[in-house]
Design a protein around this motif. Structure first.
Motif, PDB file in Angstrom:
ATOM      1  N   LEU A  81      14.696 -48.739 -51.612  1.00  0.00           N
ATOM      2  CA  LEU A  81      15.599 -48.880 -50.212  1.00  0.00           C
ATOM      3  C   LEU A  81      15.215 -50.303 -50.001  1.00  0.00           C
ATOM      4  CD1 LEU A  81      15.562 -45.368 -48.692  1.00  0.00           C
ATOM      5  CD2 LEU A  81      17.682 -46.795 -49.819  1.00  0.00           C
ATOM      6  N   ALA A  82      13.808 -50.929 -49.951  1.00  0.00           N
ATOM      7  CA  ALA A  82      13.580 -52.232 -49.599  1.00  0.00           C
ATOM      8  C   ALA A  82      14.126 -53.021 -50.231  1.00  0.00           C
ATOM      9  CB  ALA A  82      12.004 -52.594 -49.589  1.00  0.00           C
ATOM     10  N   LEU A  83      14.294 -53.041 -51.565  1.00  0.00           N
ATOM     11  CA  LEU A  83      15.052 -53.935 -52.300  1.00  0.00           C
ATOM     12  C   LEU A  83      16.643 -53.983 -52.075  1.00  0.00           C
ATOM     13  CD1 LEU A  83      15.241 -55.924 -54.688  1.00  0.00           C
ATOM     14  CD2 LEU A  83      15.563 -53.647 -56.345  1.00  0.00           C
ATOM     15  N   ARG A 106       8.539 -58.784 -50.046  1.00  0.00           N
ATOM     16  CA  ARG A 106       7.328 -59.383 -50.405  1.00  0.00           C
ATOM     17  C   ARG A 106       6.198 -58.855 -49.936  1.00  0.00           C
ATOM     18  NH1 ARG A 106       4.284 -63.749 -48.868  1.00  0.00           N
ATOM     19  NH2 ARG A 106       3.330 -64.847 -50.451  1.00  0.00           N
ATOM     20  N   ASP A 107       6.231 -58.925 -48.345  1.00  0.00           N
ATOM     21  CA  ASP A 107       5.422 -58.355 -47.677  1.00  0.00           C
ATOM     22  C   ASP A 107       4.854 -56.880 -47.717  1.00  0.00           C
ATOM     23  OD1 ASP A 107       5.307 -60.895 -46.508  1.00  0.00           O
ATOM     24  OD2 ASP A 107       6.405 -60.348 -44.616  1.00  0.00           O
ATOM     25  N   LEU A 108       5.675 -56.018 -48.535  1.00  0.00           N
ATOM     26  CA  LEU A 108       5.334 -54.820 -48.662  1.00  0.00           C
ATOM     27  C   LEU A 108       4.469 -54.630 -49.768  1.00  0.00           C
ATOM     28  CD1 LEU A 108       8.683 -52.897 -47.800  1.00  0.00           C
ATOM     29  CD2 LEU A 108       6.464 -52.659 -46.480  1.00  0.00           C
ATOM     30  N   GLY A 109       4.593 -55.522 -50.703  1.00  0.00           N
ATOM     31  CA  GLY A 109       3.764 -55.762 -51.880  1.00  0.00           C
ATOM     32  C   GLY A 109       2.229 -55.873 -51.640  1.00  0.00           C
ATOM     33  N   ALA A 144       9.443 -65.302 -51.311  1.00  0.00           N
ATOM     34  CA  ALA A 144      10.495 -64.774 -51.050  1.00  0.00           C
ATOM     35  C   ALA A 144      11.615 -65.249 -51.844  1.00  0.00           C
ATOM     36  CB  ALA A 144      10.969 -64.598 -49.553  1.00  0.00           C
ATOM     37  N   ALA A 145      11.762 -66.597 -51.912  1.00  0.00           N
ATOM     38  CA  ALA A 145      12.882 -67.418 -52.780  1.00  0.00           C
ATOM     39  C   ALA A 145      12.839 -66.964 -54.214  1.00  0.00           C
ATOM     40  CB  ALA A 145      12.436 -68.851 -52.582  1.00  0.00           C
ATOM     41  N   ARG A 146      11.443 -66.893 -54.683  1.00  0.00           N
ATOM     42  CA  ARG A 146      11.710 -66.330 -56.275  1.00  0.00           C
ATOM     43  C   ARG A 146      12.319 -64.972 -56.292  1.00  0.00           C
ATOM     44  NH1 ARG A 146      10.706 -65.666 -60.783  1.00  0.00           N
ATOM     45  NH2 ARG A 146       9.018 -64.115 -61.901  1.00  0.00           N
ATOM     46  N   LEU A 147      11.887 -63.925 -55.346  1.00  0.00           N
ATOM     47  CA  LEU A 147      12.313 -62.819 -55.606  1.00  0.00           C
ATOM     48  C   LEU A 147      13.946 -62.825 -55.303  1.00  0.00           C
ATOM     49  CD1 LEU A 147       9.720 -60.673 -53.099  1.00  0.00           C
ATOM     50  CD2 LEU A 147      10.217 -60.646 -56.011  1.00  0.00           C
ATOM     51  N   SER A 148      14.679 -63.654 -54.350  1.00  0.00           N
ATOM     52  CA  SER A 148      15.911 -63.861 -54.326  1.00  0.00           C
ATOM     53  C   SER A 148      16.689 -64.275 -55.591  1.00  0.00           C
ATOM     54  CB  SER A 148      16.045 -64.917 -53.159  1.00  0.00           C
ATOM     55  OG  SER A 148      17.484 -65.272 -53.126  1.00  0.00           O
ATOM     56  N   LEU A 185       3.163 -52.179 -53.569  1.00  0.00           N
ATOM     57  CA  LEU A 185       4.101 -52.630 -54.910  1.00  0.00           C
ATOM     58  C   LEU A 185       3.272 -53.642 -55.614  1.00  0.00           C
ATOM     59  CD1 LEU A 185       6.577 -52.326 -56.416  1.00  0.00           C
ATOM     60  CD2 LEU A 185       7.595 -54.021 -54.897  1.00  0.00           C
ATOM     61  N   PHE A 186       3.192 -53.621 -56.970  1.00  0.00           N
ATOM     62  CA  PHE A 186       2.584 -54.641 -57.630  1.00  0.00           C
ATOM     63  C   PHE A 186       3.544 -55.113 -58.965  1.00  0.00           C
ATOM     64  CE2 PHE A 186      -0.321 -56.353 -61.019  1.00  0.00           C
ATOM     65  CZ  PHE A 186      -0.854 -57.147 -60.431  1.00  0.00           C
TER      66      PHE A 186
END
Length: 196
Positions: free
Chosen positions: A54-56, A69-72, A82-86, A149-150
């Motif tokens: 759900l965070a995704l 990212r911050d939940l990881g 955050a840009a890489r995850l985007s 999350l890892f």
């Protein structure tokens, strides 16, 4: 079998997370060899799986991957901006696929939660849904008494088994002629009338 048309893999490089901080995800050295079952109940598993996906979903909806990212775990945060995850989830976001159904669907685990030799908790499974099935593989690291999350790998595949190919047409057999009924002679003697 999933074909490329129905199967789109979207993954966050687990190798990056695993190699970014050697030993950072380890809780305590373990003399036991091989993965061990994780001591986590069903509700804990459901909470981790659902909240992560759900965070995704929220990150995909808003285009803001900061909260994900911050939940990881610290290792996840160091390996991913955050840009890489985007960038990693751009295709999934572009397809506008709604992952929020995981809030009410029951996941089917193909890999029960287990503690790997490096101390990470590993699990995998799917949310069977229509029209696509959400398949996931997750890694969590212990951090301050919580699992964070890892690594995440997510892909969408065809839901349920595919129907079999139609078999070649079978020619009908000509109908059989009805069998002639023959009456066999009775071996019983007809009843004799009785006299008063």
């Amino acid at each position: 079998m999933l074909t490329p048309r129905f199967f789109q893999a979207v993954s966050l490089a687990l190798v990056l997370c695993l190699t970014s901080q050697p030993g950072s995800a380890q809780s305590k050295p373990d003399d036991k060899k091989g993965p061990q079952p994780a001591q986590i109940d069903r509700n804990g598993v459901l909470t981790l799986v659902r909240s992560t996906i759900l965070a995704l979903q929220h990150a995909n909806q808003t285009g803001n991957y900061t909260v994900l990212r911050d939940l990881g775990s610290p290792g996840f945060q160091q390996a991913n901006t955050a840009a890489r995850l985007s960038e990693v989830f751009a295709d999934l976001r572009g397809r506008n696929f709604d992952l929020s159904g995981v809030a009410v669907l029951e996941p089917q685990l193909s890999l029960l939660p287990q503690i790997e030799t490096n101390g990470l908790m590993h699990m995998a499974g799917s949310f069977p849904s229509v029209p696509l099935q959400v398949n996931f593989e997750l890694l969590f690291a212990p951090d301050a008494g919580r699992w964070k999350l890892f690594g995440i790998s997510l892909n969408l595949g065809q839901s349920g088994p595919t129907p079999p190919e139609p078999s070649p047409a079978v020619q009908p057999m000509p109908p059989k002629a009805p069998a002639k009924s023959q009456r066999l002679p009775s071996t019983k003697k007809p009843p004799q009338p009785t006299q008063p």
